[in-house]
Scaffold this motif. Structure first.
Motif, mmCIF file in Angstrom:
data_model
loop_
_atom_site.group_PDB
_atom_site.id
_atom_site.type_symbol
_atom_site.label_atom_id
_atom_site.label_comp_id
_atom_site.label_asym_id
_atom_site.label_seq_id
_atom_site.Cartn_x
_atom_site.Cartn_y
_atom_site.Cartn_z
ATOM 1 N N ASP A 1 2.131 1.676 10.895
ATOM 2 C CA ASP A 1 0.892 1.181 11.488
ATOM 3 C C ASP A 1 0.136 0.460 10.380
ATOM 4 O O ASP A 1 -0.056 1.031 9.297
ATOM 5 C CB ASP A 1 0.075 2.368 12.015
ATOM 6 C CG ASP A 1 -1.196 1.921 12.697
ATOM 7 O OD1 ASP A 1 -2.128 1.490 11.974
ATOM 8 O OD2 ASP A 1 -1.266 1.998 13.935
ATOM 9 N N PRO A 2 -0.289 -0.778 10.599
ATOM 10 C CA PRO A 2 -0.964 -1.532 9.536
ATOM 11 C C PRO A 2 -2.198 -0.822 8.970
ATOM 12 O O PRO A 2 -2.432 -0.871 7.759
ATOM 13 C CB PRO A 2 -1.359 -2.848 10.218
ATOM 14 C CG PRO A 2 -0.433 -2.978 11.370
ATOM 15 C CD PRO A 2 -0.110 -1.582 11.813
ATOM 16 N N ALA A 3 -2.958 -0.147 9.808
ATOM 17 C CA ALA A 3 -4.148 0.555 9.315
ATOM 18 C C ALA A 3 -3.749 1.677 8.359
ATOM 19 O O ALA A 3 -4.392 1.904 7.333
ATOM 20 C CB ALA A 3 -4.966 1.111 10.474
ATOM 21 N N ARG A 4 -2.668 2.369 8.671
ATOM 22 C CA ARG A 4 -2.225 3.473 7.815
ATOM 23 C C ARG A 4 -1.662 2.960 6.499
ATOM 24 O O ARG A 4 -1.847 3.576 5.445
ATOM 25 C CB ARG A 4 -1.206 4.342 8.541
ATOM 26 C CG ARG A 4 -1.836 5.068 9.701
ATOM 27 C CD ARG A 4 -0.873 5.987 10.411
ATOM 28 N NE ARG A 4 -1.425 6.272 11.732
ATOM 29 C CZ ARG A 4 -0.723 6.448 12.812
ATOM 30 N NH1 ARG A 4 0.592 6.411 12.756
ATOM 31 N NH2 ARG A 4 -1.302 6.678 13.964
ATOM 32 N N VAL A 5 -0.995 1.822 6.544
ATOM 33 C CA VAL A 5 -0.503 1.218 5.301
ATOM 34 C C VAL A 5 -1.699 0.820 4.434
ATOM 35 O O VAL A 5 -1.707 1.065 3.220
ATOM 36 C CB VAL A 5 0.405 0.001 5.593
ATOM 37 C CG1 VAL A 5 0.751 -0.749 4.314
ATOM 38 C CG2 VAL A 5 1.665 0.451 6.318
ATOM 39 N N LYS A 6 -2.738 0.246 5.050
ATOM 40 C CA LYS A 6 -3.946 -0.117 4.298
ATOM 41 C C LYS A 6 -4.632 1.126 3.734
ATOM 42 O O LYS A 6 -5.105 1.122 2.597
ATOM 43 C CB LYS A 6 -4.913 -0.903 5.180
ATOM 44 C CG LYS A 6 -4.451 -2.329 5.449
ATOM 45 C CD LYS A 6 -5.390 -3.055 6.378
ATOM 46 C CE LYS A 6 -6.682 -3.400 5.677
ATOM 47 N NZ LYS A 6 -7.555 -4.260 6.518
ATOM 48 N N ILE A 7 -4.674 2.192 4.518
ATOM 49 C CA ILE A 7 -5.274 3.442 4.036
ATOM 50 C C ILE A 7 -4.517 3.936 2.808
ATOM 51 O O ILE A 7 -5.129 4.300 1.793
ATOM 52 C CB ILE A 7 -5.283 4.513 5.149
ATOM 53 C CG1 ILE A 7 -6.343 4.165 6.203
ATOM 54 C CG2 ILE A 7 -5.540 5.903 4.563
ATOM 55 C CD1 ILE A 7 -6.276 5.013 7.463
ATOM 56 N N MET A 8 -3.198 3.949 2.874
ATOM 57 C CA MET A 8 -2.413 4.408 1.726
ATOM 58 C C MET A 8 -2.672 3.523 0.512
ATOM 59 O O MET A 8 -2.808 4.025 -0.607
ATOM 60 C CB MET A 8 -0.918 4.437 2.069
ATOM 61 C CG MET A 8 -0.524 5.492 3.096
ATOM 62 S SD MET A 8 -0.962 7.190 2.644
ATOM 63 C CE MET A 8 0.080 7.452 1.209
ATOM 64 N N SER A 9 -2.775 2.232 0.725
ATOM 65 C CA SER A 9 -3.062 1.307 -0.365
ATOM 66 C C SER A 9 -4.414 1.629 -1.005
ATOM 67 O O SER A 9 -4.545 1.666 -2.235
ATOM 68 C CB SER A 9 -3.050 -0.129 0.170
ATOM 69 O OG SER A 9 -3.450 -1.027 -0.822
ATOM 70 N N LEU A 10 -5.410 1.877 -0.170
ATOM 71 C CA LEU A 10 -6.741 2.223 -0.682
ATOM 72 C C LEU A 10 -6.719 3.555 -1.431
ATOM 73 O O LEU A 10 -7.346 3.697 -2.480
ATOM 74 C CB LEU A 10 -7.749 2.283 0.460
ATOM 75 C CG LEU A 10 -8.105 0.951 1.104
ATOM 76 C CD1 LEU A 10 -8.858 1.168 2.412
ATOM 77 C CD2 LEU A 10 -8.939 0.110 0.134
ATOM 78 N N LEU A 11 -6.002 4.530 -0.905
ATOM 79 C CA LEU A 11 -5.955 5.839 -1.550
ATOM 80 C C LEU A 11 -5.255 5.777 -2.905
ATOM 81 O O LEU A 11 -5.686 6.417 -3.860
ATOM 82 C CB LEU A 11 -5.261 6.859 -0.644
ATOM 83 C CG LEU A 11 -5.989 7.205 0.652
ATOM 84 C CD1 LEU A 11 -5.162 8.198 1.466
ATOM 85 C CD2 LEU A 11 -7.377 7.751 0.390
ATOM 86 N N PHE A 12 -4.173 5.006 -2.988
ATOM 87 C CA PHE A 12 -3.479 4.891 -4.273
ATOM 88 C C PHE A 12 -4.324 4.169 -5.314
ATOM 89 O O PHE A 12 -4.194 4.433 -6.502
ATOM 90 C CB PHE A 12 -2.124 4.193 -4.108
ATOM 91 C CG PHE A 12 -1.014 5.130 -3.760
ATOM 92 C CD1 PHE A 12 -0.514 6.018 -4.689
ATOM 93 C CD2 PHE A 12 -0.477 5.140 -2.481
ATOM 94 C CE1 PHE A 12 0.511 6.902 -4.369
ATOM 95 C CE2 PHE A 12 0.542 6.015 -2.152
ATOM 96 C CZ PHE A 12 1.038 6.896 -3.093
ATOM 97 N N GLY A 13 -5.199 3.273 -4.876
ATOM 98 C CA GLY A 13 -6.042 2.534 -5.817
ATOM 99 C C GLY A 13 -7.371 3.191 -6.100
ATOM 100 O O GLY A 13 -8.166 2.680 -6.886
ATOM 101 N N ALA A 14 -7.633 4.336 -5.500
ATOM 102 C CA ALA A 14 -8.942 4.987 -5.612
ATOM 103 C C ALA A 14 -8.976 6.025 -6.727
ATOM 104 O O ALA A 14 -7.964 6.353 -7.344
ATOM 105 C CB ALA A 14 -9.287 5.652 -4.280
ATOM 106 N N ASP A 15 -10.142 6.562 -6.912
ATOM 107 C CA ASP A 15 -10.388 7.645 -7.858
ATOM 108 C C ASP A 15 -9.491 8.834 -7.503
ATOM 109 O O ASP A 15 -9.301 9.131 -6.321
ATOM 110 C CB ASP A 15 -11.869 8.042 -7.748
ATOM 111 C CG ASP A 15 -12.252 9.134 -8.716
ATOM 112 O OD1 ASP A 15 -12.176 10.310 -8.323
ATOM 113 O OD2 ASP A 15 -12.621 8.800 -9.850
#
Length: 119
Positions: free
Chosen positions: A41-55
């Motif tokens: 799901d594109p939203a979940r891929v974006k979420i994972m991307s944000l989580l990996f780049g976050a604090d």
């Protein structure tokens, strides 16, 4: 109508021989498919991307919703699917829920798909 996959516990990191090792058992193929389905799901891929780049402490649901342009309830739905697949870890701090990637689980999935990817 899409075929519903059976429910099995996918909360821990995947543990099976790599896809390239030869024909997989039905159970191992199902474990891989359920995790990939959670990421399909594109939203979940974006979420994972944000989580990996976050604090490393994580990102709360409200922040994810704002960045993604989604409602908090939609983000919560996506997070539940990712948690169920073992891709993220979440913890409540006061009124907020913070999420971070489950790096071991994601790394294990990568290793199953391509054992040479993380060397």
């Amino acid at each position: 109508m899409p075929k519903t996959l059976p429910a099995i516990d996918t909360s821990g990191p995947i543990c099976c021989p790599p896809v390239a090792a030869g024909p997989m058992s039905d159970a191992d193929a199902l474990e891989v498919a359920l995790r990939l389905k959670a990421l399909a799901d594109p939203a979940r891929v974006k979420i994972m991307s944000l989580l990996f780049g976050a604090d490393p402490g994580g990102v709360n649901s409200g922040e994810l919703a704002q960045v993604l342009g989604l409602t908090e309830s939609t983000v919560s739905h996506h997070m539940a699917q990712l948690r169920k697949a073992g891709m993220v870890e979440s913890d409540r701090r006061g009124m907020n829920v913070y999420h971070r990637p489950h790096r071991d689980a994601v790394g294990a999935l990568c290793a199953v798909l391509d054992p040479n990817c993380c060397r």
